[in-house]
Scaffold this active site. Structure first.
Site, mmCIF file in Angstrom:
data_model
loop_
_atom_site.group_PDB
_atom_site.id
_atom_site.type_symbol
_atom_site.label_atom_id
_atom_site.label_comp_id
_atom_site.label_asym_id
_atom_site.label_seq_id
_atom_site.Cartn_x
_atom_site.Cartn_y
_atom_site.Cartn_z
ATOM 1 N N ASP A 53 -26.523 6.920 7.173
ATOM 2 C CA ASP A 53 -25.508 7.399 5.329
ATOM 3 C C ASP A 53 -24.013 8.536 5.838
ATOM 4 O OD1 ASP A 53 -24.946 8.758 3.237
ATOM 5 O OD2 ASP A 53 -27.304 9.426 2.962
ATOM 6 N N TYR A 156 -11.087 5.900 -6.641
ATOM 7 C CA TYR A 156 -11.163 5.925 -5.804
ATOM 8 C C TYR A 156 -9.547 5.628 -4.938
ATOM 9 C CZ TYR A 156 -11.468 1.644 -3.094
ATOM 10 O OH TYR A 156 -10.888 -0.036 -1.930
ATOM 11 N N LYS A 160 -8.813 6.758 -0.454
ATOM 12 C CA LYS A 160 -8.244 6.130 0.017
ATOM 13 C C LYS A 160 -7.296 6.299 0.371
ATOM 14 C CE LYS A 160 -11.283 3.134 0.135
ATOM 15 N NZ LYS A 160 -11.928 2.762 1.840
#
Length: 231
Positions: A53, A156, A160
């Site tokens: 994880d 997101y 990134k």
């Protein structure tokens, strides 16, 4: 034999990457947060697996210790695990939502890379592949002709973009490791409700290419299946 670990390897791009690299003769280990899903995927692919994880320091450390004990080392690390974070209007993305996406998509890469770096440095040809997105590219985002410029993926995209910078810094200051970032492109996966025009095989072209570069390969690059991507 080249030993390769793929985080988030039990489905979608990670699963297909595992399949393709195993076909090329890599000893593939998939990292999966859910043990049952990891076990099933590994059995289907005929590869190995570890519970991993990327949001847990303890889980990542345990996975690194297990890889060393079971396989003796690591040659290639594919940092593929990630979450989308939803498609909320930008004004609805609060601090908690942003932190959750950053913890998986950006901080998770630091956790994993740091934990596995000692094993990678024992390899004759250590390679790290970070899976990003055109949604995190300033060049792509600022191009009104690109689909990515129309999507309100605040958390997101931020995660990134940060991953892209991590890649550049790692590549500059870890000269003994080949570290590159790749954009799979808009691929039909569970991640986007299978809406992408690319097949999952096409989506893994750049990942597989960078996972197989060897000691003389490039470092500090950003590519997709068509070539260089603007930062």
């Amino acid at each position: 034999m080249t030993t390769t670990l793929i985080t988030g390897g039990n489905k979608s791009l990670g699963f297909e990457t595992a399949r393709r690299l195993a076909e090329r003769g890599h000893r593939v280990v998939i990292g999966a947060r859910d043990p049952e899903r990891g076990r099933r995927a590994a059995e289907e692919l005929g590869v190995e697996w570890v519970q991993l994880d990327v949001t847990s320091d303890a889980s990542v450390a345990a996975a690194a210790a297990e890889v060393r004990e079971r396989f003796g080392g690591l040659d290639v690390l594919v940092n593929n695990a990630g979450i989308a974070g939803g498609m909320s209007a930008v004004e609805d993305v609060d601090a908690a939502a942003l932190l959750a996406v950053l913890d998986t998509n950006t901080v998770g890469i630091v956790r994993t890379t740091q934990a596995f770096l000692p094993l990678l440095r024992e390899s004759a040809a250590p390679v790290v592949v970070n899976v990003t997105s055109g949604l995190g590219s300033f060049a792509v985002r600022s191009d009104p002709e690109r689909l990515e410029s129309t999507l309100p993926t605040l958390a997101y995209s931020a995660s990134k973009a940060a991953l892209n910078m991590l890649t550049l810094v790692y590549a500059r200051f870890l000269p003994d490791v080949r570290v590159n970032v790749v954009d799979p492109g808009y691929t039909a996966t569970e991640f986007n409700g299978h809406s992408g025009p690319q097949t999952v095989t096409e989506g893994t072209d750049a990942i597989v290419a960078m996972a197989t570069i060897g000691a003389d390969g490039p470092t500090g690059t950003f590519t997709d299946r068509h070539g260089t991507v603007g930062w």
